[in-house]
Design a protein around this motif. Sequence first.
Motif, PDB file in Angstrom:
ATOM      1  N   GLY A   1       0.812  -1.207   0.000  1.00  0.00           N
ATOM      2  CA  GLY A   1       0.000   0.000   0.000  1.00  0.00           C
ATOM      3  C   GLY A   1       0.845   1.256   0.000  1.00  0.00           C
ATOM      4  O   GLY A   1       0.542   2.234  -0.705  1.00  0.00           O
ATOM      5  N   LEU A   2       1.925   1.240   0.776  1.00  0.00           N
ATOM      6  CA  LEU A   2       2.819   2.399   0.826  1.00  0.00           C
ATOM      7  C   LEU A   2       3.433   2.679  -0.538  1.00  0.00           C
ATOM      8  O   LEU A   2       3.400   3.816  -1.037  1.00  0.00           O
ATOM      9  CB  LEU A   2       3.930   2.146   1.853  1.00  0.00           C
ATOM     10  CG  LEU A   2       5.058   3.186   1.894  1.00  0.00           C
ATOM     11  CD1 LEU A   2       4.560   4.498   2.462  1.00  0.00           C
ATOM     12  CD2 LEU A   2       6.244   2.663   2.705  1.00  0.00           C
ATOM     13  N   ILE A   3       3.989   1.643  -1.168  1.00  0.00           N
ATOM     14  CA  ILE A   3       4.673   1.815  -2.455  1.00  0.00           C
ATOM     15  C   ILE A   3       3.692   2.244  -3.541  1.00  0.00           C
ATOM     16  O   ILE A   3       3.964   3.180  -4.322  1.00  0.00           O
ATOM     17  CB  ILE A   3       5.393   0.516  -2.861  1.00  0.00           C
ATOM     18  CG1 ILE A   3       6.571   0.247  -1.922  1.00  0.00           C
ATOM     19  CG2 ILE A   3       5.882   0.594  -4.295  1.00  0.00           C
ATOM     20  CD1 ILE A   3       7.653   1.303  -1.979  1.00  0.00           C
ATOM     21  N   ALA A   4       2.549   1.571  -3.613  1.00  0.00           N
ATOM     22  CA  ALA A   4       1.578   1.899  -4.655  1.00  0.00           C
ATOM     23  C   ALA A   4       1.046   3.319  -4.481  1.00  0.00           C
ATOM     24  O   ALA A   4       0.930   4.082  -5.453  1.00  0.00           O
ATOM     25  CB  ALA A   4       0.426   0.896  -4.633  1.00  0.00           C
ATOM     26  N   SER A   5       0.756   3.688  -3.251  1.00  0.00           N
ATOM     27  CA  SER A   5       0.179   5.015  -3.003  1.00  0.00           C
ATOM     28  C   SER A   5       1.188   6.121  -3.280  1.00  0.00           C
ATOM     29  O   SER A   5       0.857   7.137  -3.901  1.00  0.00           O
ATOM     30  CB  SER A   5      -0.316   5.106  -1.558  1.00  0.00           C
ATOM     31  OG  SER A   5      -1.338   4.174  -1.308  1.00  0.00           O
ATOM     32  N   ILE A   6       2.430   5.935  -2.824  1.00  0.00           N
ATOM     33  CA  ILE A   6       3.430   6.990  -3.022  1.00  0.00           C
ATOM     34  C   ILE A   6       3.767   7.134  -4.500  1.00  0.00           C
ATOM     35  O   ILE A   6       4.089   8.228  -4.976  1.00  0.00           O
ATOM     36  CB  ILE A   6       4.708   6.704  -2.190  1.00  0.00           C
ATOM     37  CG1 ILE A   6       5.495   7.996  -1.950  1.00  0.00           C
ATOM     38  CG2 ILE A   6       5.595   5.678  -2.858  1.00  0.00           C
ATOM     39  CD1 ILE A   6       4.832   8.948  -1.007  1.00  0.00           C
ATOM     40  N   LEU A   7       3.650   6.032  -5.260  1.00  0.00           N
ATOM     41  CA  LEU A   7       3.859   6.110  -6.708  1.00  0.00           C
ATOM     42  C   LEU A   7       2.810   7.026  -7.347  1.00  0.00           C
ATOM     43  O   LEU A   7       3.138   7.885  -8.181  1.00  0.00           O
ATOM     44  CB  LEU A   7       3.780   4.708  -7.319  1.00  0.00           C
ATOM     45  CG  LEU A   7       3.888   4.635  -8.848  1.00  0.00           C
ATOM     46  CD1 LEU A   7       5.300   4.990  -9.305  1.00  0.00           C
ATOM     47  CD2 LEU A   7       3.519   3.234  -9.346  1.00  0.00           C
TER      48      LEU A   7
END
Length: 422
Positions: A329-335
């Motif tokens: 979730g962190l990686i996808a959202s920050i992308l």
Amino acid sequence: MDSKTPVDEDSPSQDTPRGPAAVSRVSTARRWAALLALALGGFGIGVTEFATLGLIPDLASDLLPDAYSADPASANATAGILVSVYALGVVVGAPTITALAARVSRKRLLLVLLGVFVVGNLLSAVLPSFGLVMAARFVSGIPHGAYFGVASLVAASLMGPGKRAMGVSLVLSGLTVANIVGVPLGTFVGQTFGWRTTYLMVTLIFAVTLVFVLIAVPFRRGDPTATVKNELSAFRRPLVWLTLLMGSVGFGGMFAVYTYVTPLTTDVTGLDASFVPIVLVVFGVGMTVGNLLGGWFTDHGVKRSLIVAMGGLGLSVLALGLTSASPVGLIASILFVGFFVGGAGPAVQTRLMDVSRDAQSVAAALNHSALNIGNSLGAYLGGLVIAAGLGYTSPAFVGVALATAGILVALISFAVERRRGR
């Protein structure tokens, strides 16, 4: 048309045409060389602005040794003033330089601005005391907004009608790529060989850019009818103020979460601090892709691009707050946060160029003043909710509110424009 051999446009005595005729006089190879040179300047700006964030402890321990020995956290907070002083230089320098240099040819102005970058960063690298380095960081920030404003106008003219926003996005791509490559490299160099080495590296980048701009960017005469009064007339236009407000609060939505991405990654997601650079690189990749696609999208509709970018930013920041407990979730959202804020850049810049009429230089430069105001606003409000004990996910909801405010200001701006048009 693009296959014609370029004429020697570096002589001010030449009767250099403007607009589409000027575009036709520049070969494809020279046009792209000029755009690359302008983007390289943006790359240097990205490194000098953001690499400082990763070098705060090094700056504090070297320039404030007594304070650092007594209280490292307090010394680090004091060293953070170097970031604020740079941003102050951006806010002050953007309208001042572009207004005073209204009649100067844009190529010559770019060369002067790059020269100031060289001097400011060289002084940052060699001056011995905290106070002097702080003054050097202020000087380094002065040409920031003016450079992006003038470079965006030059790039838009090189690309020609219907491709203005793409030209703007190509200049801004240097800044976004810096977040992927330049900032991590500058931070590594500074931590390994000393923080002064980073500023020497940036000095070299700007010196190389100056040479490339001198060689590749075609000469265009300055406007002999331009005046400081005309340029400053941008401040009398409500649509310019509304666009700047939209950019400030909208970009503030991103900075509310980006400023605190390190504790979010370590304390909420539970990842090791060594994973933070990966998160920053993912953000930079999203920003770069969003910037380039945003340029194309903006050329097909500025207003629509603004709403999509601000709306997407609000949704992605919300997703970050709701899913950051998970690494995926962190990686996808920050992308996606990076993607939509990257797309907003050329849209806001082009909107400013549209509503400023004959004061485009000042208005284009003011975009980066708005960006730095958004930086301060988002970081401050995000810090308030964290200090209130609401946790490291709470800035995400501040970001949603700011992005939503950006959309509302955009809609008000469109309504004012329609009413004035009628």
